[in-house]
Enzyme design. Structure first.
Site, short mmCIF file in Angstrom:
data_model
loop_
_atom_site.label_atom_id
_atom_site.label_comp_id
_atom_site.label_asym_id
_atom_site.label_seq_id
_atom_site.Cartn_x
_atom_site.Cartn_y
_atom_site.Cartn_z
N HIS A 158 -52.20 -50.67 49.97
CA HIS A 158 -51.24 -49.77 49.32
C HIS A 158 -49.94 -50.52 49.01
O HIS A 158 -49.41 -50.44 47.89
CB HIS A 158 -50.97 -48.58 50.24
N GLU A 159 -49.44 -51.27 49.99
CA GLU A 159 -48.20 -52.01 49.79
C GLU A 159 -48.37 -53.13 48.77
O GLU A 159 -47.47 -53.42 47.99
CB GLU A 159 -47.69 -52.56 51.12
N HIS A 162 -47.74 -52.08 45.27
CA HIS A 162 -46.33 -52.10 44.87
C HIS A 162 -45.87 -53.53 44.53
O HIS A 162 -45.06 -53.72 43.62
CB HIS A 162 -45.46 -51.54 45.99
N GLU A 236 -46.62 -43.27 44.49
CA GLU A 236 -47.37 -43.26 45.74
C GLU A 236 -48.82 -42.84 45.50
O GLU A 236 -49.74 -43.39 46.12
CB GLU A 236 -46.70 -42.33 46.75
#
Length: 631
Positions: A158-159, A162, A236
């Site tokens: 997930h990170e 980004h 998100e």
């Protein structure tokens, strides 16, 4: 959206941020002017208040932006993160580093710096930095203790979304900009504390000034939270979807979200100041907020998108189960079999193997790793001898290891390279590099060179800047020791130069490209010509066909004659900066043109695929470690 569309969206997000910031400043100035006019009735005082307010906001933002110029590691350290050494032996930290290294290699980006927020029992994480080369990922102690390997992998993936999509850069800029519009609230707090001392003759005036600053500052806080909520919430969902695409299973990410909902600490940060400032950067909601000012979507909705049959009432059962016996991530790894070593040794394709690929397929893989990429990255890391991995992670050994990767097989050229290395870095490093080349690096598979360099990058950037400058000078001299430099060695050395320079001065390289393809015709042609010639050194007709295949895609209406530059690979020095400044849609076309050029005969060799990955990395279009999926 693919990588290029998300990059374009992030660039548009920067523009919206400017508009929202201007609106917030206008509202704050109007509120200050109204209060000043009401209290003093003086137009002169009102004008002075306007100037003072603009100065406070502007200087506050400039101060915070300047304090973040050091990039991701500075942000993580300022927020209480403790650096995780490359050679750590702590089981939970070692597991974290292994997961991050594999995700980085699968993504085609440098391994980021790692930090742990030791005092935070909640489950959370964030990525910070201006570019992948200076990225830092921080996780809370709660995430390390409570998540199993699958769940930790989902959070890290997930990170990384980004990091890859430009969100991380926007988040750091947002921190700096929003600090300015929240300055009045901070000033009001300080004045109120001062006024309570009771020693000032003008205590009443001080109290009124404090209350005005607090009320007006509340406008800045409100707009700050509104901007963060607007910027963060939809991204998100996209990052969750990207993490699932990467890991190809929902149980890890969904499990992490369930543990946030089922444990008392949740994703909350105990440090309220940190939670306020970085709420838009976190994996989970860092502080309580109303639904329309929340920086993250509702937890149950995030889980439901991953598991459509999920019922929010399940969280109550988890809360009861975990109240007495909180989960232990490392123990779960053992119970689930996630801590076991691979039963079969990993295998890699033969160096002479050829792969089928298409331009849209490869462009779709940029910045979008999938489960087989992660599995392949795991194989690549496991396939490296443990001794090489230890050398890559060592501060004293990373430099000679990287220099060894660039040593030529020709003894005459290697002797000149040794002289350049000795002159700049000393005899000891040169001897070590040659020993590593002879004993361990000559047999290295072509697909293992970039992953090994990625593993060495975190240790390399720990070196003092003067040493790094000398080392980069030595690398440059080694590559140009004679005119017969291979394209791969040139690109690998150039990639090392770019990544280290970006890590040393991250804010200087924080930009979204805006140029159009029509403005870089000659640079396009030069890059395609060099690649075509390198792929067909003794076949000029085949090289010309490869060149024209790529040119047809990127400049279909133009005719630029095939003319390989006389200086060969060194002509590429002039193309990287203009091509890297292309707008994201133009970069997508460029990547497809490069694939057209290397695969014009329908097949791509391992060496050509690695060259393509290196060129794309230089243009900040990271490709996974394996370009043929589902093999």
């Amino acid at each position: 959206m693919n990588f290029f569309e998300r990059q374009a969206a992030a660039r548009r997000g920067s523009g919206r941020l400017v508009v929202l910031f201007a609106l917030a400043v206008l509202c704050i100035v109007l509120a200050v002017d109204a209060a000043t006019l009401l209290l003093t009735g003086s137009a002169g005082a009102t004008l002075a208040a306007t100037v003072a307010t603009l100065a406070v906001i502007g200087l506050g933002s400039l101060y915070r932006i300047a304090s973040l110029r050091g990039g991701g590691a500075v942000v993580a350290a300022q927020l209480g993160g403790t650096w995780v050494p490359e050679d750590t032996r702590d089981p939970s930290l070692r597991r974290l580093r292994n997961v991050v290294e594999e995700v980085a290699i699968a993504s085609g980006v440098p391994v980021p710096k790692l930090f742990v927020m030791e005092q935070e029992p909640g489950i959370n994480a964030f990525a910070a930095g201006y570019s992948p080369s200076d990225a830092a990922i921080a996780v809370t102690r709660g995430a390390l203790d409570r998540l199993n390997r699958d769940e930790l992998q989902g959070v890290i993936a997930h990170e990384f979304s980004h990091v890859l999509n430009g969100d991380m850069r926007l988040n750091v800029r947002l921190m700096g900009v929003l600090f300015g519009i929240m300055m009045l609230a901070l000033i009001g707090q300080r004045i109120l504390i001062y006024g309570r001392g009771g020693r000032s003759r003008n205590g009443g005036a001080v109290l009124v000034a404090a209350l005005v600053a607090m009320v007006v500052g509340g406008i800045g806080v409100f707009f700050g939270r509104l901007i963060k909520a607007g910027v963060s919430r939809q991204r998100e969902y996209l990052a969750d979807a990207a993490a699932v695409q990467f890991t190809r299973q929902t149980r890890g990410l969904a499990g992490a979200l369930k543990k946030i909902g089922g444990l008392p600490a949740g994703s909350r940060l105990d440090d309220k100041a940190d939670a306020e400032e970085i709420g838009h950067m976190l994996f989970g909601q860092g502080r309580a907020a109303s639904s329309w000012l929340a920086t993250h979507p509702p937890l149950a909705e995030r889980i439901r998108r991953l598991e459509p049959s999920f019922d929010a009432r399940q969280l109550q059962a988890l809360q009861q189960r975990w109240r007495a016996h909180p989960p232990d991530g490392l123990a779960e790894d053992v119970a689930l079999g996630l801590a076991q070593a691979p039963v079969a040794p990993p295998s890699l394709p033969a160096s002479g193997a050829r792969m089928a690929m298409t331009p849209p397929q490869v462009a779709g893989q940029v910045g979008a790793p999938a489960e087989d990429d992660y599995r392949h990255a795991h194989d690549l890391v496991e396939g490296l001898p443990e001794s090489l991995r230890e050398l890559a992670r060592g501060r004293a050994t990373a430099m000679p290891l990287l220099a060894g990767l660039l040593l030529e097989a020709d003894p005459a050229v290697a002797a000149r390279q040794r002289s350049e290395l000795v002159a700049r870095c000393g005899e000891a490093m040169a001897a070590h590099a040659f020993e590593l080349r002879r004993q361990r690096l000559e047999a290295l598979h072509p697909m293992q060179r970039l992953p090994l360099a990625a593993l060495a990058f975190p240790a390399l950037r720990q070196r003092p800047r003067p040493e790094l400058d000398a080392f980069l000078g030595a690398i440059e001299a080694m590559v140009h020791a004679d005119g017969q430099v291979s394209v791969f060695e040139y690109c690998l050395s150039r990639l090392l130069q770019v990544q280290v320079r970006e890590a040393l001065d991250p804010s200087r390289h924080a930009r979204f490209g805006r140029r159009k393809a029509s403005g870089v015709r000659e640079e396009f042609a030069t890059l395609l010509a060099v690649l075509a010639q390198a792929g067909h050194p003794d076949q000029p007709l085949q090289a010309q066909r490869a060149y024209l295949a790529g040119l047809q895609r990127v400049l279909p209406r133009d005719h630029v004659a095939y003319a390989p530059p006389a200086e060969g690979v060194r002509a590429l020095d002039a193309v990287w900066e203009p091509l890297d400044a292309l707008a994201p849609p133009a970069k997508q076309v460029l990547v497809e043109a490069l694939v057209d050029a290397v695969s014009h005969d329908g097949r791509v060799g391992v060496a050509e695929a690695e060259l393509l990955r290196t060129v794309c990395a230089l243009l900040h279009c990271p490709l996974p470690a394996m370009l043929e999926r589902g093999r």
